[in-house]
Design a protein around this motif. Structure first.
Motif, PDB file in Angstrom:
ATOM      1  N   VAL A 431     -20.479  80.554  13.413  1.00 27.45           N
ATOM      2  CA  VAL A 431     -20.933  81.541  12.418  1.00 27.45           C
ATOM      3  C   VAL A 431     -19.969  82.717  12.360  1.00 27.45           C
ATOM      4  CG1 VAL A 431     -22.813  83.080  11.727  1.00 27.45           C
ATOM      5  CG2 VAL A 431     -23.336  80.863  12.772  1.00 27.45           C
ATOM      6  N   GLY A 432     -19.620  83.244  13.534  1.00 26.73           N
ATOM      7  CA  GLY A 432     -18.768  84.428  13.578  1.00 26.73           C
ATOM      8  C   GLY A 432     -17.377  84.184  13.029  1.00 26.73           C
ATOM      9  N   SER A 433     -16.780  83.012  13.360  1.00 27.28           N
ATOM     10  CA  SER A 433     -15.418  82.739  12.874  1.00 27.28           C
ATOM     11  C   SER A 433     -15.391  82.557  11.359  1.00 27.28           C
ATOM     12  CB  SER A 433     -14.844  81.507  13.569  1.00 27.28           C
ATOM     13  OG  SER A 433     -15.569  80.343  13.232  1.00 27.28           O
ATOM     14  N   ILE A 434     -16.460  81.987  10.789  1.00 23.52           N
ATOM     15  CA  ILE A 434     -16.524  81.847   9.336  1.00 23.52           C
ATOM     16  C   ILE A 434     -16.607  83.218   8.670  1.00 23.52           C
ATOM     17  CG2 ILE A 434     -17.955  81.034   7.414  1.00 23.52           C
ATOM     18  CD1 ILE A 434     -18.723  78.636   9.146  1.00 23.52           C
ATOM     19  N   LEU A 435     -17.505  84.086   9.173  1.00 23.28           N
ATOM     20  CA  LEU A 435     -17.670  85.420   8.581  1.00 23.28           C
ATOM     21  C   LEU A 435     -16.387  86.242   8.719  1.00 23.28           C
ATOM     22  CD1 LEU A 435     -21.278  86.379   9.805  1.00 23.28           C
ATOM     23  CD2 LEU A 435     -20.580  85.669   7.513  1.00 23.28           C
ATOM     24  N   VAL A 436     -15.838  86.294   9.938  1.00 28.50           N
ATOM     25  CA  VAL A 436     -14.637  87.109  10.159  1.00 28.50           C
ATOM     26  C   VAL A 436     -13.436  86.499   9.436  1.00 28.50           C
ATOM     27  CG1 VAL A 436     -13.050  88.017  11.896  1.00 28.50           C
ATOM     28  CG2 VAL A 436     -15.496  87.981  12.360  1.00 28.50           C
ATOM     29  N   GLY A 437     -13.306  85.164   9.459  1.00 29.36           N
ATOM     30  CA  GLY A 437     -12.166  84.507   8.809  1.00 29.36           C
ATOM     31  C   GLY A 437     -12.134  84.746   7.310  1.00 29.36           C
ATOM     32  N   ILE A 438     -13.277  84.594   6.641  1.00 25.64           N
ATOM     33  CA  ILE A 438     -13.341  84.810   5.194  1.00 25.64           C
ATOM     34  C   ILE A 438     -13.065  86.271   4.858  1.00 25.64           C
ATOM     35  CG2 ILE A 438     -14.899  84.833   3.203  1.00 25.64           C
ATOM     36  CD1 ILE A 438     -16.174  82.294   4.290  1.00 25.64           C
ATOM     37  N   CYS A 439     -13.673  87.184   5.629  1.00 24.29           N
ATOM     38  CA  CYS A 439     -13.497  88.613   5.339  1.00 24.29           C
ATOM     39  C   CYS A 439     -12.087  89.084   5.661  1.00 24.29           C
ATOM     40  CB  CYS A 439     -14.526  89.430   6.125  1.00 24.29           C
ATOM     41  SG  CYS A 439     -16.228  89.137   5.596  1.00 24.29           S
ATOM     42  N   TYR A 440     -11.485  88.509   6.716  1.00 18.82           N
ATOM     43  CA  TYR A 440     -10.085  88.832   7.021  1.00 18.82           C
ATOM     44  C   TYR A 440      -9.178  88.368   5.884  1.00 18.82           C
ATOM     45  CZ  TYR A 440      -5.451  88.110   9.097  1.00 18.82           C
ATOM     46  OH  TYR A 440      -4.093  88.101   9.324  1.00 18.82           O
ATOM     47  N   GLY A 441      -9.364  87.130   5.430  1.00 16.14           N
ATOM     48  CA  GLY A 441      -8.540  86.615   4.342  1.00 16.14           C
ATOM     49  C   GLY A 441      -8.694  87.410   3.064  1.00 16.14           C
ATOM     50  N   SER A 442      -9.905  87.901   2.812  1.00 18.64           N
ATOM     51  CA  SER A 442     -10.151  88.632   1.562  1.00 18.64           C
ATOM     52  C   SER A 442      -9.310  89.897   1.468  1.00 18.64           C
ATOM     53  CB  SER A 442     -11.639  88.971   1.436  1.00 18.64           C
ATOM     54  OG  SER A 442     -12.022  89.936   2.409  1.00 18.64           O
ATOM     55  N   GLN A 443      -9.028  90.534   2.619  1.00 21.46           N
ATOM     56  CA  GLN A 443      -8.220  91.758   2.585  1.00 21.46           C
ATOM     57  C   GLN A 443      -6.814  91.476   2.054  1.00 21.46           C
ATOM     58  OE1 GLN A 443     -10.292  94.213   3.202  1.00 21.46           O
ATOM     59  NE2 GLN A 443     -11.743  92.689   3.965  1.00 21.46           N
ATOM     60  N   TRP A 444      -6.306  90.245   2.292  1.00 21.93           N
ATOM     61  CA  TRP A 444      -4.944  89.910   1.896  1.00 21.93           C
ATOM     62  C   TRP A 444      -4.793  89.715   0.389  1.00 21.93           C
ATOM     63  CZ3 TRP A 444      -0.849  90.874   4.565  1.00 21.93           C
ATOM     64  CH2 TRP A 444      -0.909  90.906   5.955  1.00 21.93           C
ATOM     65  N   SER A 445      -5.889  89.506  -0.331  1.00 15.09           N
ATOM     66  CA  SER A 445      -5.781  89.457  -1.789  1.00 15.09           C
ATOM     67  C   SER A 445      -6.261  90.763  -2.424  1.00 15.09           C
ATOM     68  CB  SER A 445      -6.577  88.274  -2.361  1.00 15.09           C
ATOM     69  OG  SER A 445      -7.938  88.380  -2.054  1.00 15.09           O
ATOM     70  N   LEU A 446      -7.241  91.430  -1.794  1.00 15.30           N
ATOM     71  CA  LEU A 446      -7.747  92.687  -2.355  1.00 15.30           C
ATOM     72  C   LEU A 446      -6.727  93.813  -2.225  1.00 15.30           C
ATOM     73  CD1 LEU A 446     -11.438  92.631  -1.063  1.00 15.30           C
ATOM     74  CD2 LEU A 446     -10.668  92.325  -3.418  1.00 15.30           C
ATOM     75  N   MET A 447      -6.093  93.923  -1.055  1.00  8.13           N
ATOM     76  CA  MET A 447      -5.181  95.043  -0.819  1.00  8.13           C
ATOM     77  C   MET A 447      -3.988  95.061  -1.771  1.00  8.13           C
ATOM     78  SD  MET A 447      -2.056  95.751   0.772  1.00  8.13           S
ATOM     79  CE  MET A 447      -1.771  94.598   2.099  1.00  8.13           C
ATOM     80  N   PRO A 448      -3.255  93.938  -1.988  1.00 12.00           N
ATOM     81  CA  PRO A 448      -2.144  93.994  -2.949  1.00 12.00           C
ATOM     82  C   PRO A 448      -2.602  94.306  -4.374  1.00 12.00           C
ATOM     83  CG  PRO A 448      -1.974  92.043  -1.565  1.00 12.00           C
ATOM     84  CD  PRO A 448      -3.332  92.622  -1.327  1.00 12.00           C
ATOM     85  N   THR A 449      -3.758  93.735  -4.775  1.00 17.20           N
ATOM     86  CA  THR A 449      -4.231  93.960  -6.142  1.00 17.20           C
ATOM     87  C   THR A 449      -4.651  95.410  -6.345  1.00 17.20           C
ATOM     88  OG1 THR A 449      -5.129  91.724  -5.981  1.00 17.20           O
ATOM     89  CG2 THR A 449      -5.676  92.979  -7.948  1.00 17.20           C
ATOM     90  N   ILE A 450      -5.371  95.968  -5.378  1.00 16.19           N
ATOM     91  CA  ILE A 450      -5.765  97.381  -5.471  1.00 16.19           C
ATOM     92  C   ILE A 450      -4.533  98.273  -5.486  1.00 16.19           C
ATOM     93  CG2 ILE A 450      -6.924  99.253  -4.223  1.00 16.19           C
ATOM     94  CD1 ILE A 450      -8.960  97.159  -3.243  1.00 16.19           C
ATOM     95  N   SER A 451      -3.535  97.934  -4.675  1.00 18.18           N
ATOM     96  CA  SER A 451      -2.287  98.721  -4.653  1.00 18.18           C
ATOM     97  C   SER A 451      -1.633  98.733  -6.027  1.00 18.18           C
ATOM     98  CB  SER A 451      -1.315  98.139  -3.623  1.00 18.18           C
ATOM     99  OG  SER A 451      -1.843  98.171  -2.326  1.00 18.18           O
ATOM    100  N   SER A 452      -1.593  97.571  -6.679  1.00 19.57           N
ATOM    101  CA  SER A 452      -0.951  97.499  -8.000  1.00 19.57           C
ATOM    102  C   SER A 452      -1.733  98.287  -9.034  1.00 19.57           C
ATOM    103  CB  SER A 452      -0.829  96.039  -8.442  1.00 19.57           C
ATOM    104  OG  SER A 452      -2.096  95.494  -8.782  1.00 19.57           O
ATOM    105  N   GLU A 453      -3.049  98.328  -8.910  1.00 27.55           N
ATOM    106  CA  GLU A 453      -3.873  99.031  -9.901  1.00 27.55           C
ATOM    107  C   GLU A 453      -3.848 100.539  -9.700  1.00 27.55           C
ATOM    108  OE1 GLU A 453      -7.070  95.403 -10.728  1.00 27.55           O
ATOM    109  OE2 GLU A 453      -7.476  96.871  -9.161  1.00 27.55           O
ATOM    110  N   ILE A 454      -3.790 100.985  -8.461  1.00 23.60           N
ATOM    111  CA  ILE A 454      -3.810 102.428  -8.193  1.00 23.60           C
ATOM    112  C   ILE A 454      -2.417 103.038  -8.314  1.00 23.60           C
ATOM    113  CG2 ILE A 454      -4.257 104.187  -6.430  1.00 23.60           C
ATOM    114  CD1 ILE A 454      -6.465 102.470  -5.335  1.00 23.60           C
ATOM    115  N   PHE A 455      -1.415 102.337  -7.774  1.00 27.02           N
ATOM    116  CA  PHE A 455      -0.064 102.908  -7.727  1.00 27.02           C
ATOM    117  C   PHE A 455       0.890 102.309  -8.753  1.00 27.02           C
ATOM    118  CE2 PHE A 455      -1.695 102.939  -3.252  1.00 27.02           C
ATOM    119  CZ  PHE A 455      -1.968 104.294  -3.203  1.00 27.02           C
ATOM    120  N   GLY A 456       0.479 101.258  -9.471  1.00 32.28           N
ATOM    121  CA  GLY A 456       1.323 100.641 -10.481  1.00 32.28           C
ATOM    122  C   GLY A 456       2.066  99.425  -9.950  1.00 32.28           C
ATOM    123  N   VAL A 457       2.522  98.578 -10.868  1.00 31.44           N
ATOM    124  CA  VAL A 457       3.171  97.320 -10.503  1.00 31.44           C
ATOM    125  C   VAL A 457       4.645  97.507 -10.168  1.00 31.44           C
ATOM    126  CG1 VAL A 457       3.683  94.970 -11.302  1.00 31.44           C
ATOM    127  CG2 VAL A 457       1.556  96.062 -11.982  1.00 31.44           C
TER     128      VAL A 457
END
Length: 546
Positions: A431-457
């Motif tokens: 249970v824990g590895s699924i929750l942490v693994g999915i949430c860890y991976g999500s940061q790797w797509s959210l962070m670049p996209t948020i960076s591009s939207e806030i600071f520009g491409v």
């Protein structure tokens, strides 16, 4: 060649390069032969491994190079292909000299030189990744989360894909695998690099075809998950491994069919549009020639933008944050909020997978169970990378929700995952590895996209690669200063081992607290950028989709 010069073919080329360049995730395959052939002790091998983590995450140079070659006006050195060449050179040099030293082709290099080889080999990944992610986002500005999720998702799967190739072609020969890593990513990137280009055109059916790429990614992930489980339970004969690899390669080729279908539809739509414009040019000229920007009602259901004659001074400051360079972005509060949230999220997530085997041993999991947990992490990582980008795009388009909101949700869920691991009840690691693994991976797509939207491409590659340093930094703090410290205090006996729930409980309760702190920081970022998303990002989306 003209038919190949489209953003759909560019997307397929980027996907294939991403699938070949995740060798840093497969260090465990050749670490033993590196250790034995070079006469390293465990501490020295760990030192070399640290340079792998630094190289794979410190992508500032790749971002600077991408910004330079895409913003300059030179015809000779212009475009993402230059970044791919730089990555290919580093990949070949790093892995080739590691292979040469392992097989005795060259004298055993001193440890600092081996660390440099490892750094170059892993650092090449940031060049491939930056060129593919940023060009993809520029080609599909209306669906940034989806395209970043696809690119990051395939990078997450690449380790599992390369392991399948290893198991079929050179299983039991890790030195040969090192030579394969020197040749395969280099060859793939050099062959495909000229297809990865930036196109400033959009069509109405972008989402449909991007969903097609997404479906292929999910099918490949499901297929790899089944293979991983079967291989950890059974010993597959050679003919079975060859058959499964051929089927995997067929699945990897399938995005080309989606691109061909998209090309055909784009061609038909272009012909229809040209015919309509020819007939209505005189009567509807003012409708055909769009103004530079329009605030007319959008056919897609966005929430109404806040009414008011003028934006507040805070809003004006936020609007000025578009297209900032690295130094300018580092002077903003939003940059450091995002960086700190990533230390909490990426750092604690990476520390979890780095210690998964030891956690399993302390809780009396079998070897097969531990191997499954470690192997399946790449699948949960992929689901997080892909899913967060896709879901955040959906809510941004349909509800107008600012993307940092999903970051807050994933960090809160990661907190729960760390707590589950801490209490050590039966089956907790699944249970824990699924929750942490999915949430860890999500940061790797959210962070670049948020960076591009806030600071520009424009300087996105440099900015998101700088923020990505939070991953190894946080991992070092939590792995060495938290998990390692408390484990050694609990360990006993000559083997310096620990068994029981107490071994990691305090460490993971601390990391749960850190993840919760990251959640609070992400909430602050959400409220700071909420109005910016309403005033700028949604309007930019509407304009890009017209």
């Amino acid at each position: 060649m003209e038919r190949l010069s489209t953003r759909w073919i560019a997307t397929v080329a980027s996907i294939w390069i991403q699938c070949s360049c995740g060798a840093s995730y497969t260090f465990s395959i050749y670490s033993s032969v590196l250790k034995s052939s070079q006469g390293y002790d465990q501490s020295t091998l760990d030192t070399v491994s640290v340079f792998k983590d630094i190289g794979a995450n410190a992508g500032i140079l790749s971002g600077l190079l991408y910004a330079s070659v895409t913003l300059n006006h030179s015809r000779l050195l212009r475009g993402p292909w230059v970044v791919h060449v730089a990555g290919a050179i580093q990949c070949f040099i790093g892995y080739f000299f590691m292979w040469a030293s392992v097989v005795g082709l060259i004298d055993r290099p001193p440890v600092p030189l081996m660390c440099l080889f490892m750094f170059l080999a892993a650092h090449s990944q940031t060049f491939f990744n930056t060129a593919n992610v940023v060009s993809g986002l520029e080609n599909f500005p209306g669906y940034g989360g989806t395209i970043v999720g696809i690119m990051k998702g395939f990078l997450g799967l690449s380790g599992a894909i390369l392991i399948q190739v290893y198991d079929t072609i050179c299983k039991g020969k890790p030195s040969t695998y090192l030579l394969m890593l020197a040749l395969l990513p280099t060859f793939v990137s050099l062959v495909l690099m000229f297809l990865v280009r930036i196109y400033k055109t959009t069509t109405g059916d972008d989402k449909k075809h991007l969903n097609g790429f997404s479906a292929v990614a999910l099918i490949i992930a499901g297929y790899l998950m089944i293979l991983i489980i079967l291989e950890n339970i059974f010993t597959l004969p050679l003919w079975a491994r060859i058959s499964t690899l051929i089927l995997l390669l067929i699945l990897l080729v399938s995005p080309l069919g989606i691109a061909i279908k998209a090309l055909r539809e784009d061609s038909n739509r272009l012909l229809q549009t040209h015919s309509i414009e020819s007939n209505l040019l005189t009567d509807n000229a003012e409708q055909i020639i769009s103004p530079k920007f329009s605030t007319a009602e959008d056919p897609i259901e966005y929430h109404q933008l806040p009414s008011g004659d003028k934006a507040t001074s805070d809003d004006e400051v936020l609007m000025d944050e578009e297209h900032l360079n690295l130094l300018q972005s580092m002077r903003t509060v939003n940059f450091w909020l995002l960086f700190f949230a990533m230390i909490c999220g990426m750092g604690s997530g990476l520390a979890t997978i780095n210690n998964m085997s030891q956690i399993g041993e302390s809780l009396s999991y079998t070897t097969v169970e531990i191997n499954n947990l470690v192997s399946l992490w790449s699948i949960w990582n992929f689901l997080g990378r892909f899913g967060a980008g896709y879901v955040s795009d959906y809510f941004l388009h349909t509800r107008g929700w600012a993307r940092p909101l999903l970051m807050t949700i994933t960090l809160a869920t990661m907190t729960a995952g760390h707590i589950v691991i801490a209490f050590g009840f039966p089956g907790n690691l699944y249970v824990g590895s699924i929750l942490v693994g999915i949430c860890y991976g999500s940061q790797w797509s959210l962070m670049p996209t948020i960076s591009s939207e806030i600071f520009g491409v424009r300087h996105m590659g440099t900015i998101f690669n700088t923020i990505a340093i939070a991953s190894p930094l946080g991992s070092y703090i939590f792995s060495v200063r938290v998990i390692g410290y408390f484990y050694d205090k609990e360990a006993s006996g000559e083997s310096n081992s620990c068994f029981g729930t107490h071994c990691f409980m305090l460490s993971f309760l601390i990391m749960a607290s850190v993840a919760f702190l990251g959640f609070i920081v992400a909430v602050v970022l959400f409220f700071r950028t909420k109005r910016f998303y309403e005033l700028v990002v949604l309007r930019r989306l509407r304009h890009s989709l017209k």
